[in-house]
Design a protein around this motif. Structure first.
Motif, PDB file in Angstrom:
ATOM      1  N   THR A 112     -11.569  -1.709 -17.459  1.00 25.90           N
ATOM      2  CA  THR A 112     -11.732  -2.911 -16.371  1.00 25.90           C
ATOM      3  C   THR A 112     -11.647  -2.536 -14.920  1.00 25.90           C
ATOM      4  O   THR A 112     -12.366  -3.268 -14.173  1.00 25.90           O
ATOM      5  CB  THR A 112     -10.609  -3.851 -16.812  1.00 25.90           C
ATOM      6  OG1 THR A 112      -9.285  -3.385 -16.674  1.00 25.90           O
ATOM      7  CG2 THR A 112     -11.005  -4.443 -18.126  1.00 25.90           C
ATOM      8  N   LEU A 113     -11.043  -1.554 -14.557  1.00 26.20           N
ATOM      9  CA  LEU A 113     -10.829  -1.079 -13.082  1.00 26.20           C
ATOM     10  C   LEU A 113     -11.663  -0.187 -12.631  1.00 26.20           C
ATOM     11  O   LEU A 113     -11.666   0.451 -11.561  1.00 26.20           O
ATOM     12  CB  LEU A 113      -9.266  -0.666 -12.792  1.00 26.20           C
ATOM     13  CG  LEU A 113      -8.258  -1.638 -13.027  1.00 26.20           C
ATOM     14  CD1 LEU A 113      -7.038  -0.893 -12.343  1.00 26.20           C
ATOM     15  CD2 LEU A 113      -8.344  -2.950 -12.116  1.00 26.20           C
TER      16      LEU A 113
ATOM     17  N   ASP B 180      -0.023 -10.887   1.514  1.00 27.31           N
ATOM     18  CA  ASP B 180      -0.630  -9.538   1.967  1.00 27.31           C
ATOM     19  C   ASP B 180       0.002  -8.292   0.997  1.00 27.31           C
ATOM     20  O   ASP B 180       1.096  -7.980   1.353  1.00 27.31           O
ATOM     21  CB  ASP B 180      -0.136  -9.128   3.555  1.00 27.31           C
ATOM     22  CG  ASP B 180      -0.956  -8.048   4.044  1.00 27.31           C
ATOM     23  OD1 ASP B 180      -1.648  -7.222   3.151  1.00 27.31           O
ATOM     24  OD2 ASP B 180      -0.821  -7.919   5.240  1.00 27.31           O
ATOM     25  N   PHE B 181      -0.783  -8.271  -0.085  1.00 25.53           N
ATOM     26  CA  PHE B 181      -0.085  -7.376  -0.974  1.00 25.53           C
ATOM     27  C   PHE B 181      -0.226  -5.719  -0.307  1.00 25.53           C
ATOM     28  O   PHE B 181       0.661  -4.992  -0.555  1.00 25.53           O
ATOM     29  CB  PHE B 181      -1.140  -7.132  -2.273  1.00 25.53           C
ATOM     30  CG  PHE B 181      -0.468  -6.128  -3.211  1.00 25.53           C
ATOM     31  CD1 PHE B 181       0.443  -6.631  -4.028  1.00 25.53           C
ATOM     32  CD2 PHE B 181      -1.102  -4.796  -3.560  1.00 25.53           C
ATOM     33  CE1 PHE B 181       1.237  -5.655  -4.869  1.00 25.53           C
ATOM     34  CE2 PHE B 181      -0.452  -4.005  -4.399  1.00 25.53           C
ATOM     35  CZ  PHE B 181       0.717  -4.280  -5.112  1.00 25.53           C
ATOM     36  N   ASN B 182      -1.097  -5.677   0.698  1.00 23.85           N
ATOM     37  CA  ASN B 182      -1.056  -4.031   1.219  1.00 23.85           C
ATOM     38  C   ASN B 182       0.112  -4.098   1.909  1.00 23.85           C
ATOM     39  O   ASN B 182       0.789  -2.766   1.962  1.00 23.85           O
ATOM     40  CB  ASN B 182      -2.492  -4.038   2.115  1.00 23.85           C
ATOM     41  CG  ASN B 182      -3.800  -4.015   1.341  1.00 23.85           C
ATOM     42  OD1 ASN B 182      -3.554  -3.477   0.116  1.00 23.85           O
ATOM     43  ND2 ASN B 182      -4.682  -4.420   1.908  1.00 23.85           N
ATOM     44  N   LYS B 183       0.673  -5.239   2.697  1.00 20.33           N
ATOM     45  CA  LYS B 183       1.708  -4.902   3.506  1.00 20.33           C
ATOM     46  C   LYS B 183       3.033  -4.977   2.638  1.00 20.33           C
ATOM     47  O   LYS B 183       3.929  -4.001   2.861  1.00 20.33           O
ATOM     48  CB  LYS B 183       1.897  -6.375   4.446  1.00 20.33           C
ATOM     49  CG  LYS B 183       3.122  -6.277   5.289  1.00 20.33           C
ATOM     50  CD  LYS B 183       3.089  -5.305   6.412  1.00 20.33           C
ATOM     51  CE  LYS B 183       4.354  -5.290   7.327  1.00 20.33           C
ATOM     52  NZ  LYS B 183       4.191  -4.160   8.337  1.00 20.33           N
ATOM     53  N   LEU B 184       3.199  -5.625   1.688  1.00 18.88           N
ATOM     54  CA  LEU B 184       4.048  -5.413   0.507  1.00 18.88           C
ATOM     55  C   LEU B 184       4.151  -4.094  -0.072  1.00 18.88           C
ATOM     56  O   LEU B 184       5.272  -3.601  -0.278  1.00 18.88           O
ATOM     57  CB  LEU B 184       3.941  -6.491  -0.715  1.00 18.88           C
ATOM     58  CG  LEU B 184       4.804  -6.464  -1.917  1.00 18.88           C
ATOM     59  CD1 LEU B 184       6.445  -6.864  -1.362  1.00 18.88           C
ATOM     60  CD2 LEU B 184       4.621  -7.324  -2.888  1.00 18.88           C
ATOM     61  N   PHE B 185       3.122  -3.644  -0.381  1.00 18.90           N
ATOM     62  CA  PHE B 185       2.767  -2.216  -0.912  1.00 18.90           C
ATOM     63  C   PHE B 185       3.451  -1.039   0.210  1.00 18.90           C
ATOM     64  O   PHE B 185       4.362  -0.195  -0.505  1.00 18.90           O
ATOM     65  CB  PHE B 185       1.475  -1.833  -1.127  1.00 18.90           C
ATOM     66  CG  PHE B 185       1.421  -0.469  -1.980  1.00 18.90           C
ATOM     67  CD1 PHE B 185       1.521  -0.610  -3.233  1.00 18.90           C
ATOM     68  CD2 PHE B 185       0.897   0.570  -1.380  1.00 18.90           C
ATOM     69  CE1 PHE B 185       1.269   0.637  -4.297  1.00 18.90           C
ATOM     70  CE2 PHE B 185       0.599   1.686  -2.008  1.00 18.90           C
ATOM     71  CZ  PHE B 185       1.047   2.102  -3.537  1.00 18.90           C
ATOM     72  N   THR B 186       2.987  -1.206   1.315  1.00 21.18           N
ATOM     73  CA  THR B 186       3.786  -0.279   2.541  1.00 21.18           C
ATOM     74  C   THR B 186       5.137  -0.489   2.326  1.00 21.18           C
ATOM     75  O   THR B 186       6.056   0.334   2.831  1.00 21.18           O
ATOM     76  CB  THR B 186       3.057  -0.504   3.793  1.00 21.18           C
ATOM     77  OG1 THR B 186       1.514  -0.417   3.469  1.00 21.18           O
ATOM     78  CG2 THR B 186       3.501   0.185   4.847  1.00 21.18           C
ATOM     79  N   VAL B 187       5.527  -1.783   2.771  1.00 23.42           N
ATOM     80  CA  VAL B 187       7.195  -1.991   2.859  1.00 23.42           C
ATOM     81  C   VAL B 187       7.918  -1.689   1.566  1.00 23.42           C
ATOM     82  O   VAL B 187       9.115  -0.905   1.791  1.00 23.42           O
ATOM     83  CB  VAL B 187       7.433  -3.740   3.026  1.00 23.42           C
ATOM     84  CG1 VAL B 187       8.950  -3.971   3.037  1.00 23.42           C
ATOM     85  CG2 VAL B 187       6.604  -4.395   4.245  1.00 23.42           C
TER      86      VAL B 187
ATOM     87  N   LEU C 137      -5.070   5.869  -9.912  1.00 21.45           N
ATOM     88  CA  LEU C 137      -3.839   5.117  -9.637  1.00 21.45           C
ATOM     89  C   LEU C 137      -4.430   4.110  -8.634  1.00 21.45           C
ATOM     90  O   LEU C 137      -3.662   3.934  -7.584  1.00 21.45           O
ATOM     91  CB  LEU C 137      -2.718   5.627  -9.582  1.00 21.45           C
ATOM     92  CG  LEU C 137      -2.000   6.597 -10.752  1.00 21.45           C
ATOM     93  CD1 LEU C 137      -0.897   7.486 -10.224  1.00 21.45           C
ATOM     94  CD2 LEU C 137      -1.632   5.652 -11.882  1.00 21.45           C
ATOM     95  N   PRO C 138      -5.211   3.311  -8.633  1.00 22.89           N
ATOM     96  CA  PRO C 138      -5.911   2.482  -7.734  1.00 22.89           C
ATOM     97  C   PRO C 138      -4.646   1.310  -7.302  1.00 22.89           C
ATOM     98  O   PRO C 138      -4.003   0.847  -8.311  1.00 22.89           O
ATOM     99  CB  PRO C 138      -7.181   1.778  -8.001  1.00 22.89           C
ATOM    100  CG  PRO C 138      -6.777   2.023  -9.806  1.00 22.89           C
ATOM    101  CD  PRO C 138      -6.177   3.212  -9.815  1.00 22.89           C
ATOM    102  N   GLN C 139      -4.923   0.685  -6.116  1.00 19.54           N
ATOM    103  CA  GLN C 139      -3.951  -0.119  -5.613  1.00 19.54           C
ATOM    104  C   GLN C 139      -3.985  -1.472  -6.555  1.00 19.54           C
ATOM    105  O   GLN C 139      -2.958  -2.293  -6.877  1.00 19.54           O
ATOM    106  CB  GLN C 139      -4.211  -0.522  -4.260  1.00 19.54           C
ATOM    107  CG  GLN C 139      -3.080  -1.382  -3.725  1.00 19.54           C
ATOM    108  CD  GLN C 139      -3.115  -1.596  -2.004  1.00 19.54           C
ATOM    109  OE1 GLN C 139      -3.692  -2.476  -1.682  1.00 19.54           O
ATOM    110  NE2 GLN C 139      -2.560  -0.465  -1.299  1.00 19.54           N
ATOM    111  N   LYS C 140      -5.274  -1.736  -6.990  1.00 19.64           N
ATOM    112  CA  LYS C 140      -5.366  -2.812  -7.868  1.00 19.64           C
ATOM    113  C   LYS C 140      -4.288  -2.638  -9.167  1.00 19.64           C
ATOM    114  O   LYS C 140      -3.695  -3.617  -9.852  1.00 19.64           O
ATOM    115  CB  LYS C 140      -6.717  -2.867  -8.491  1.00 19.64           C
ATOM    116  CG  LYS C 140      -6.917  -4.029  -9.525  1.00 19.64           C
ATOM    117  CD  LYS C 140      -6.683  -5.463  -8.786  1.00 19.64           C
ATOM    118  CE  LYS C 140      -7.002  -6.575  -9.781  1.00 19.64           C
ATOM    119  NZ  LYS C 140      -6.893  -7.992  -9.312  1.00 19.64           N
TER     120      LYS C 140
END
Length: 226
Positions: free
Chosen positions: A39-40, A156-163, A188-191
């Motif tokens: 799926t990804l 902002d998932f990207n920000k959460l991922f970084t934090v 291991l994509p961010q999705k």
């Protein structure tokens, strides 16, 4: 006899168990990853970037090697995929965090089981705070976590991922993989991590609601149970 301290311990253990179990769901469920390979479009994206001809089996082998390294302590490998020493060091940094969650989950679960046994043996009685069971408040606290993290992630998932990485891997930059040298990051994509967060959230939400519903039913309908 009702005991406030043991009731507070029940509240804390309930909250910790709900959170740690929810985190454990994607960490220990390899099929959750397998089911997303197609799926990804993981294989297609991997081959598009590397210009190689990796198969779905190669992706599964690489993922299993990483999971075996984390959970079983085997030699670090990524199947046929390339990896760097920096990449390897990040996965090594993940090992204590994964195992810490497992230890916390087991410990809190044992505490809950012990309290249940003591209750069944009538050694103690649960103290209801303001008329509600400690399980009710444990569910509320867990639900608040879902709300806070969930809102942050939707904004902002990207920000959460970084934090998240800066918080749990302070001073480290090895989590910022270069796919030219660490092909493993391409599988291991961010999705995928977003879906892991969703699974955690669903687990937290489900267990929290069950605890809250129990607390409400006990308060208004089954107050003689405990």
């Amino acid at each position: 006899m009702k005991n406030k301290l043991l009731s507070i311990l029940l509240l804390i253990s309930t909250t910790v168990f709900i959170i740690s179990l929810s985190i454990f769901l994607p960490l220990a469920n390899r099929r959750f990853y397998y089911g997303q390979i197609d799926t990804l479009n993981i294989v297609e994206d991997l081959n598009s970037f590397t210009r190689k001809n990796y198969t779905k089996e190669d992706v599964i082998d690489a993922f299993d090697d990483v999971m075996d390294f984390i959970w079983k302590g085997t030699e670090f490998k990524t199947g046929k995929l390339n990896y760097s020493e920096e990449g390897k060091s990040h996965f090594a940094d993940c090992v204590p965090l994964f195992k810490l969650d497992l230890i916390v989950m087991i410990t809190s679960g044992v505490i809950l089981l012990t309290l249940l046994v003591l209750y069944l043996l009538k050694v103690w009685r649960v103290y209801d705070f303001f008329g509600y069971s400690p399980l009710f408040y444990g569910g509320i606290l867990s639900l608040l976590l879902v709300a806070i993290v969930g809102v942050f992630g939707m904004i902002d998932f990207n920000k959460l991922f970084t934090v998240f990485h800066k918080l749990f891997f302070p001073g480290k930059t090895n989590w910022q993989f270069d796919p030219r040298y660490d092909e493993v990051i391409l599988i291991l994509p961010q999705k995928f991590f977003m879906n892991c967060a969703i699974l955690m959230g669903v687990g937290l939400l489900t267990l929290s609601i069950l605890s809250i519903v129990y607390g409400v039913l006990k308060r208004y309908k089954f107050h003689k149970l405990i």
